[in-house]
Scaffold this active site. Structure first.
Site, PDB file in Angstrom:
ATOM      1  N   ARG A  31       2.798   5.244  17.178  1.00 22.12           N
ATOM      2  CA  ARG A  31       2.393   6.343  16.284  1.00 22.12           C
ATOM      3  C   ARG A  31       3.020   7.679  16.666  1.00 22.12           C
ATOM      4  O   ARG A  31       3.534   8.387  15.802  1.00 22.12           O
ATOM      5  CB  ARG A  31       0.866   6.450  16.191  1.00 22.12           C
ATOM      6  CG  ARG A  31       0.166   5.173  15.723  1.00 22.12           C
ATOM      7  CD  ARG A  31       0.839   4.540  14.524  1.00 22.12           C
ATOM      8  NE  ARG A  31       0.237   3.250  14.182  1.00 22.12           N
ATOM      9  CZ  ARG A  31       0.832   2.324  13.446  1.00 22.12           C
ATOM     10  NH1 ARG A  31       2.057   2.538  12.974  1.00 22.12           N
ATOM     11  NH2 ARG A  31       0.247   1.201  13.175  1.00 22.12           N
ATOM     12  N   ASP A  50       0.810  -1.229   0.000  1.00 24.73           N
ATOM     13  CA  ASP A  50       0.000   0.000   0.000  1.00 24.73           C
ATOM     14  C   ASP A  50       0.837   1.270   0.000  1.00 24.73           C
ATOM     15  O   ASP A  50       0.600   2.173  -0.794  1.00 24.73           O
ATOM     16  CB  ASP A  50      -0.942   0.013   1.205  1.00 24.73           C
ATOM     17  CG  ASP A  50      -1.995  -1.082   1.105  1.00 24.73           C
ATOM     18  OD1 ASP A  50      -2.393  -1.411  -0.026  1.00 24.73           O
ATOM     19  OD2 ASP A  50      -2.402  -1.616   2.152  1.00 24.73           O
ATOM     20  N   ASP A  98      -5.483   4.441  13.963  1.00 25.47           N
ATOM     21  CA  ASP A  98      -4.163   4.964  13.621  1.00 25.47           C
ATOM     22  C   ASP A  98      -4.220   6.267  12.827  1.00 25.47           C
ATOM     23  O   ASP A  98      -3.384   7.140  12.999  1.00 25.47           O
ATOM     24  CB  ASP A  98      -3.342   3.892  12.898  1.00 25.47           C
ATOM     25  CG  ASP A  98      -2.864   2.814  13.867  1.00 25.47           C
ATOM     26  OD1 ASP A  98      -2.578   3.174  15.023  1.00 25.47           O
ATOM     27  OD2 ASP A  98      -2.783   1.644  13.478  1.00 25.47           O
ATOM     28  N   SER A 118      -3.847  -7.997   8.265  1.00 26.32           N
ATOM     29  CA  SER A 118      -3.206  -6.695   8.429  1.00 26.32           C
ATOM     30  C   SER A 118      -2.358  -6.797   9.692  1.00 26.32           C
ATOM     31  O   SER A 118      -2.865  -7.133  10.760  1.00 26.32           O
ATOM     32  CB  SER A 118      -4.277  -5.615   8.578  1.00 26.32           C
ATOM     33  OG  SER A 118      -3.686  -4.472   9.150  1.00 26.32           O
TER      34      SER A 118
HETATM   35  N1  ARG Z   1      -6.114  -2.271  17.313  1.00 23.11           N
HETATM   36  C1  ARG Z   1      -4.801  -1.790  17.581  1.00 23.11           C
HETATM   37  C2  ARG Z   1      -4.810  -0.322  17.885  1.00 23.11           C
HETATM   38  O1  ARG Z   1      -5.708   0.367  17.477  1.00 23.11           O
HETATM   39  C3  ARG Z   1      -3.818  -2.119  16.488  1.00 23.11           C
HETATM   40  C4  ARG Z   1      -4.013  -1.400  15.190  1.00 23.11           C
HETATM   41  C5  ARG Z   1      -3.175  -1.909  14.050  1.00 23.11           C
HETATM   42  N2  ARG Z   1      -3.438  -3.288  13.832  1.00 23.11           N
HETATM   43  C6  ARG Z   1      -3.151  -3.986  12.717  1.00 23.11           C
HETATM   44  N3  ARG Z   1      -3.348  -5.250  12.759  1.00 23.11           N
HETATM   45  N4  ARG Z   1      -2.724  -3.404  11.636  1.00 23.11           N
HETATM   46  O2  ARG Z   1      -3.913   0.167  18.532  1.00 23.11           O
END
Ligand code: ARG
Length: 401
Positions: free
Chosen positions: A95, A14, A124, A175
């Site tokens: 992040r 991506d 995110d 993911s």
């Molecule tokens: N649910 C988690 C959060 O919001 C992880 C997010 C990313 N997860 C992923 N499998 N890409 O902090």
């Protein structure tokens, strides 16, 4: 002058396609920025070269794994941070450090906009954009998947058409987001919340059902931070990595939860965080002997609120900063050793010692040498129950009327 956009680059399909996609949609030059938060996997030089191969005018790797461990994982440890009692905030704490490096790169390369690969359904996007708004209020944000209709099939078609140096055939249904604090896996058949995760999902942990021999570890802390493992001095990053390996081999730190996203969706996620969960367990047990009762009770509430703020993308907020100050103050005496048995999916504490302990053997003992005056207890209980007793007398009186 051509406009420049800094893109948070992971090396995956991506964000690789996003480089050219953003270029075509906006006419801007794209600078790819990859941040090392201990995610492992491909070498960062390979990732950098791929970004250039996909058309980035500059590609830059920020080495941030020690910074991430010291300034993001350690505060989470001090807070015993577990969102909804389960999730050690793996992605949520990464992040803000990525944002810091994106904003820095935007300044260095004269970019006006920051781009990221998040969808419009997750947490995110919020964490990236709230962070960017706070650290670089003049910067704009763009998310090609969300704002420029970059769907998965379009990404594959684009990569094939342009001959981009990226694998498009290997179909990974999940993911995945990972760093040294842990790993998060979602989507695919996991979206049916009755389906159990299959073995292929896990990478940081071995199956706990068939563990190797029990592994006893002693973790030494100073002011809430791990400083030695089995007597050998370590940095926070080394402590996490070491315990990822040892607790991971025992299948510790697998988490399967349905959590509440900030955007109002309940979503299922599988986490593995062997080092983080072993450290949080040890740290909490050391707090149990070094933090005074009322401070400890209040700290649990503060830790929960801290976790919610961080989950919700408020890392750089004033309230989060104030809670940090409280938590930091509680850690002053959280110094000592925790001995723990790692085995079969569990990290069980079996010994603790501290120069700053509040555990008083002479007060606690049932043997001779007891210094606790038991005669004080009667009066204490009488007064402690007084207000409830007065109220219950009133209730009986009213009921009898
Ligand atoms: N649910 C988690 C959060 O919001 C992880 C997010 C990313 N997860 C992923 N499998 N890409 O902090």
């Amino acid at each position: 002058m051509t406009e420049r956009i800094v893109l948070a680059y992971s090396g995956g399909l991506d964000t690789s396609v996003a480089i050219g996609w953003i270029g075509e949609a906006t006419g801007a030059e794209v600078i790819a920025v990859a941040v090392d938060v201990g995610q492992g996997g491909e070498s960062l030089e390979t990732i950098r070269q791929r970004a250039l191969g996909c058309g980035a005018v500059e590609a830059y790797v920020a080495e941030a794994s020690d910074e991430f461990a010291n300034e993001y994982c350690m505060p989470a440890l001090k807070a015993n941070a577990l969102y909804q009692g389960h999730y050690p905030l793996v992605s949520a704490i990464s992040r803000p450090v990525i944002v810091k490096h994106l904003v820095k790169a935007a300044r260095e390369f004269g970019a006006t906009t920051v781009a990221h690969g998040c969808t419009g359904k997750g947490n995110d996007q919020v964490r990236f954009e709230v962070g960017i708004q706070t650290l670089g209020p003049d910067l704009k944000c763009i998310a090609p998947v969300r704002d420029l209709a970059l769907t998965r099939d379009k990404a594959i078609a684009f990569a094939e058409e342009k001959g981009l140096p990226i694998e498009t055939t290997k179909k990974n249904p999940y993911s995945i987001d990972q760093n040294v604090w842990g790993r998060a896996v979602e989507t695919g058949y996991l979206e049916d919340i009755w389906n159990a995760p299959t073995k292929d999902i896990y990478d940081y942990t071995a199956t706990p059902e068939f563990p190797p021999a029990p592994d006893e570890v002693t973790i030494s802390f100073e002011a809430g931070v791990p400083v030695a493992i089995d007597g050998v001095r370590v940095t926070p990053l080394q402590a996490i990595k070491d315990l990822n390996r040892r607790a991971g081999a025992q299948g510790i730190g697998r988490i399967d939860v349905v959590e509440d996203r900030l955007v109002g969706i309940k979503s299922r996620e599988i986490y593995e965080a062997p080092g983080a969960m072993a450290l949080i367990t040890a740290h909490k047990h050391l707090e149990d002997i070094t933090i005074e009762r009322e401070q400890a009770r209040f700290k649990a509430t503060v830790g929960q609120r801290w976790s919610e703020l961080v989950y919700d993308g408020q890392w750089f907020s004033p309230l989060k900063r104030s809670l940090d100050a409280f938590i930091e103050d509680t850690q002053r005496h959280v110094t000592g050793d925790i001995r723990m048995m790692l085995h079969g999916g569990q990290a069980i504490v079996n010994g603790r010692r501290s120069e700053t302990s509040l555990y008083d053997f002479d007060l606690a003992t049932y043997d001779t040498g007891d210094t606790f005056d038991q005669s004080m207890a009667r009066g204490f209980i009488e007064l402690w129950g007084m207000s409830a007793k007065v109220a219950s007398g009133r209730d009986l009186r009213v009921a009898g009327q």
